[in-house]
Design a protein around this motif. Structure first.
Motif, PDB file in Angstrom:
ATOM      1  N   ILE A  46       4.306   8.935  -5.105  1.00 39.27           N
ATOM      2  CA  ILE A  46       4.918  10.248  -4.647  1.00 39.27           C
ATOM      3  C   ILE A  46       6.382   9.606  -3.885  1.00 39.27           C
ATOM      4  O   ILE A  46       6.462   8.306  -3.744  1.00 39.27           O
ATOM      5  N   CYS A  76       8.955   8.631   0.963  1.00 36.90           N
ATOM      6  CA  CYS A  76       8.090   8.356   1.599  1.00 36.90           C
ATOM      7  C   CYS A  76       8.446   7.383   2.918  1.00 36.90           C
ATOM      8  O   CYS A  76       7.711   7.507   3.711  1.00 36.90           O
ATOM      9  N   GLY A  96       5.959  13.208   2.923  1.00 36.91           N
ATOM     10  CA  GLY A  96       5.971  12.308   1.660  1.00 36.91           C
ATOM     11  C   GLY A  96       5.049  11.120   2.552  1.00 36.91           C
ATOM     12  O   GLY A  96       4.513  10.737   1.761  1.00 36.91           O
ATOM     13  N   ALA A 102       1.767  10.166   1.336  1.00 39.38           N
ATOM     14  CA  ALA A 102       0.963   8.820   1.211  1.00 39.38           C
ATOM     15  C   ALA A 102      -0.237   7.768   2.046  1.00 39.38           C
ATOM     16  O   ALA A 102      -0.900   7.962   1.199  1.00 39.38           O
ATOM     17  N   VAL A 143      -1.932   4.964  -3.878  1.00 41.87           N
ATOM     18  CA  VAL A 143      -0.313   5.429  -4.243  1.00 41.87           C
ATOM     19  C   VAL A 143       0.162   4.636  -3.958  1.00 41.87           C
ATOM     20  O   VAL A 143       0.082   3.073  -3.383  1.00 41.87           O
ATOM     21  N   TYR A 168       3.807  13.134  -7.702  1.00 43.22           N
ATOM     22  CA  TYR A 168       4.714  14.433  -6.699  1.00 43.22           C
ATOM     23  C   TYR A 168       5.580  13.974  -6.344  1.00 43.22           C
ATOM     24  O   TYR A 168       6.564  12.880  -5.663  1.00 43.22           O
ATOM     25  N   ASN A 205       8.992  14.893  -4.050  1.00 41.92           N
ATOM     26  CA  ASN A 205       8.960  15.839  -2.872  1.00 41.92           C
ATOM     27  C   ASN A 205      10.585  15.304  -2.219  1.00 41.92           C
ATOM     28  O   ASN A 205      10.768  15.783  -1.673  1.00 41.92           O
ATOM     29  N   SER A 238      -0.202  18.197   3.178  1.00 36.22           N
ATOM     30  CA  SER A 238      -1.051  17.540   2.428  1.00 36.22           C
ATOM     31  C   SER A 238      -2.375  18.215   1.866  1.00 36.22           C
ATOM     32  O   SER A 238      -2.842  18.104   1.330  1.00 36.22           O
TER      33      SER A 238
END
Length: 275
Positions: free
Chosen positions: A7, A10, A15, A19, A29, A79, A81, A231
């Motif tokens: 991801i 974050c 994000g 996570a 993750v 992901y 993001n 999420s």
């Protein structure tokens, strides 16, 4: 087997929440951030974190190498993001500023995708989830740079989904509207670097509208949802056997998505201008 996901973005907001939520569901993750200090903070919180800077091709390659080294060569999901905003009127935006936001919000995403597709092909499955925006569906004044990148991500992802249809790799768009995050605050340095608003013919408009929105805390936006709402859609996109091509989040996204389908351009423009 424990599923793994990389991801981006974050350090906070969408994000950060994703996570932690996916880790609680048993995912391994890799929560990446641009800043090493943010990565250290996430490690202290129990996440596996290392740096990934979309504007640095070597950083992207190193992050993928780090993730796959830890898993033994696999990666189940990506992901995308991380992104930033650069507010201001398009006539005041230097082209170099537009290049800079595309480097992070589009070109870096594409580079990262190209690194993970061979891994997913080799392992026989994978998910690529892209965090777009309601501003990838409809435009809005003062947000031309960000809107342009999200429209680009929409097109890139739609084509990628078509091209990956003959593979076991699923490609998904998530399209949030107003979500609690630091994107407004984080956009201020980019605005101050690139936009000379005092020299603009729209200086009075900046003072009466954009500057107030940027620098004054106004509380929550109407219809604003917490990052946990994203999420929930992300979990479905990752864990469903047959994920939807796109997931709308928040009422404004549903409304604007519907209006875009049924209204002529001039009517939609009139509604957006009033908003």
């Amino acid at each position: 087997m424990v599923r793994s996901i990389l991801i981006t973005g974050c350090s906070s907001g969408i994000g950060y929440r994703a996570a932690h939520d996916l880790k609680l569901r048993g995912w391994r993750v890799f929560a990446t951030c641009r800043s090493e200090s943010d990565c250290a903070r996430l490690c202290d919180e129990g996440l596996e974190s290392f740096s990934l800077d979309y504007a640095d091709a070597a950083s992207i390659a190193a992050a993928v190498a780090e993730a796959t080294a830890r898993t033994g060569g696999t990666l189940d999901a990506l992901y995308n993001n991380g992104a930033f905003a650069l507010p201001g009127a398009l006539e005041d935006l230097p082209t170099d500023g537009l290049r800079a936001i595309f480097e992070t919000n589009v070109f870096g995403w594409h580079d990262l995708i190209r690194h993970v597709i061979p891994i997913m092909r080799a392992q026989g499955q994978g998910r690529i989830v892209q965090c777009s925006s309601v501003l990838g569906l409809v435009p809005m004044k003062w947000r031309g740079a960000y809107v342009s990148t999200k429209f680009a991500i929409e097109g890139l992802t739609d084509v990628l989904r078509l091209e990956m249809a003959d593979t076991p790799i699923k490609v998904v768009l998530i399209e949030p509207g107003p979500v609690t995050s630091k994107i407004r605050v984080n956009s201020i340095p980019h605005f101050e670097r690139w936009i000379d608003w005092r020299a603009s013919p729209r200086a009075a408009q900046y003072e009466s509208s954009l500057l107030k929105r940027l620098y004054k805390s106004r509380g929550r936006d109407p219809f604003e949802l917490p990052p946990s709402a994203i999420s929930k859609k992300l979990i479905h996109a990752l864990e469903s056997r047959n994920p939807r091509p796109r997931y709308y989040v928040t009422a404004p996204t549903h409304i604007m998505g519907a209006l875009r389908r049924v209204l002529p351009t001039r009517a939609l423009d009139a509604i957006i201008r009033r908003g």
